[in-house]
Design an enzyme around this catalytic site. Structure first.
Site, mmCIF file in Angstrom:
data_model
loop_
_atom_site.group_PDB
_atom_site.id
_atom_site.type_symbol
_atom_site.label_atom_id
_atom_site.label_comp_id
_atom_site.label_asym_id
_atom_site.label_seq_id
_atom_site.Cartn_x
_atom_site.Cartn_y
_atom_site.Cartn_z
ATOM 1 N N SER A 87 37.633 42.882 36.426
ATOM 2 C CA SER A 87 36.640 42.334 37.358
ATOM 3 C C SER A 87 37.200 41.839 38.681
ATOM 4 C CB SER A 87 35.866 41.187 36.694
ATOM 5 O OG SER A 87 35.178 41.636 35.549
ATOM 6 N N LYS B 59 29.585 33.990 37.115
ATOM 7 C CA LYS B 59 30.642 34.018 38.113
ATOM 8 C C LYS B 59 30.174 33.433 39.441
ATOM 9 C CE LYS B 59 33.033 37.745 35.789
ATOM 10 N NZ LYS B 59 33.274 39.170 35.620
#
Length: 262
Positions: A157, A202
């Site tokens: 990621s 996130k």
């Protein structure tokens, strides 16, 4: 409302039946691939030369290639013929008979080597020649790039952010310009940004850390519809998008036209 946590069944996150060690190894491999692709994408965006090669990703213990090839080796030729893709390598191996010698030309630590490997029979098909390697695409370039990331962190990621950091270091100017920028997304060697999991969590973490800009993979935009956050969400499909958006956001006359997820 912005979700800061989510509870999912284990099988929704990890492959069914995978052990902790297998999951960890997979996460480490994805992190390594992410870093390699980020370097290639960043250098290409900065106008530097990057070369693609079929690369050894793994060598099976006790296989013909064990002790002859190593992870990270670039394969340049097989039996005197150039190979440029992983399919080229597989096709070249398939052309020889079981027990026949194959002359490899490889690049290891910037030195050319020519190991000879005797093929063995595949466990699944006695007539199928194998040398015992797993392949991926690797990248060769002039700069030396080192990552100082905790080995406890894995996954793909951070690819986009790695690429932006490298690009900012190898180019003139100040891409970040004292702003608190966060983001996420996988990255390919040619700069394409891919979707990730846990996007809302996130963003919540970035907001708590004081970020004012968050780069969202285009494929994740549907996952943030209706989300309320003080962080400016910027849609990016490529590394070039991310660079251009960060540059335009520094200019009040252009900032309003930077595309979000709505």
């Amino acid at each position: 409302w912005l979700s800061s946590r989510e509870v999912l069944p284990r099988e929704a996150v990890y492959p069914a039946g995978a052990s902790v060690d297998e999951i960890r190894a997979r996460e480490v491999q994805m992190m390594d691939t992410s870093q390699s692709s980020a370097v290639a994408a960043a250098l290409r965006a900065a106008g530097q030369k990057v070369y693609d090669y079929p690369m050894v990703m793994g060598v099976s213990n006790g296989s013909p290639a064990d002790g002859q090839l190593k992870p990270g080796d670039f394969i340049l030729q097989i039996n005197g013929k150039e190979v440029s893709t992983t399919d080229d390598v597989k096709a070249a191996v398939n052309k020889v008979a079981v027990g026949e010698a194959i002359l490899f030309k490889i690049l290891r630590d910037r030195q050319e080597l020519t190991p000879t490997i005797i093929t063995a029979a595949s466990n699944a098909n006695p007539a199928q020649p194998v040398v015992g390697i797993n392949l991926t695409i690797g990248y060769s370039y002039e700069p030396r790039v080192t990552f100082r990331i905790s080995p406890d962190i894995g996954g793909p990621s951070a690819g986009l952010i790695f690429a932006l950091a490298i690009y900012d270091m190898v180019t003139s100017g100040d891409l970040i310009a004292d702003r608190s920028v966060a983001g996420t997304g996988t990255i390919t060697g040619d700069g394409k940004v891919g979707a990730i999991g846990g996007i809302q969590e996130k963003i919540a973490g970035a907001e708590a850390a004081g970020a004012t800009i968050f780069l969202v993979p285009a494929e994740n935009c549907a996952d943030v519809q209706g989300v309320s956050t003080a962080v400016r969400l910027v849609r990016v499909a490529t590394l070039t998008d991310a660079i251009a958006s960060l540059q335009e956001l520094k200019d009040p006359a252009k900032a309003g036209s930077v595309r979000g997820c709505v």
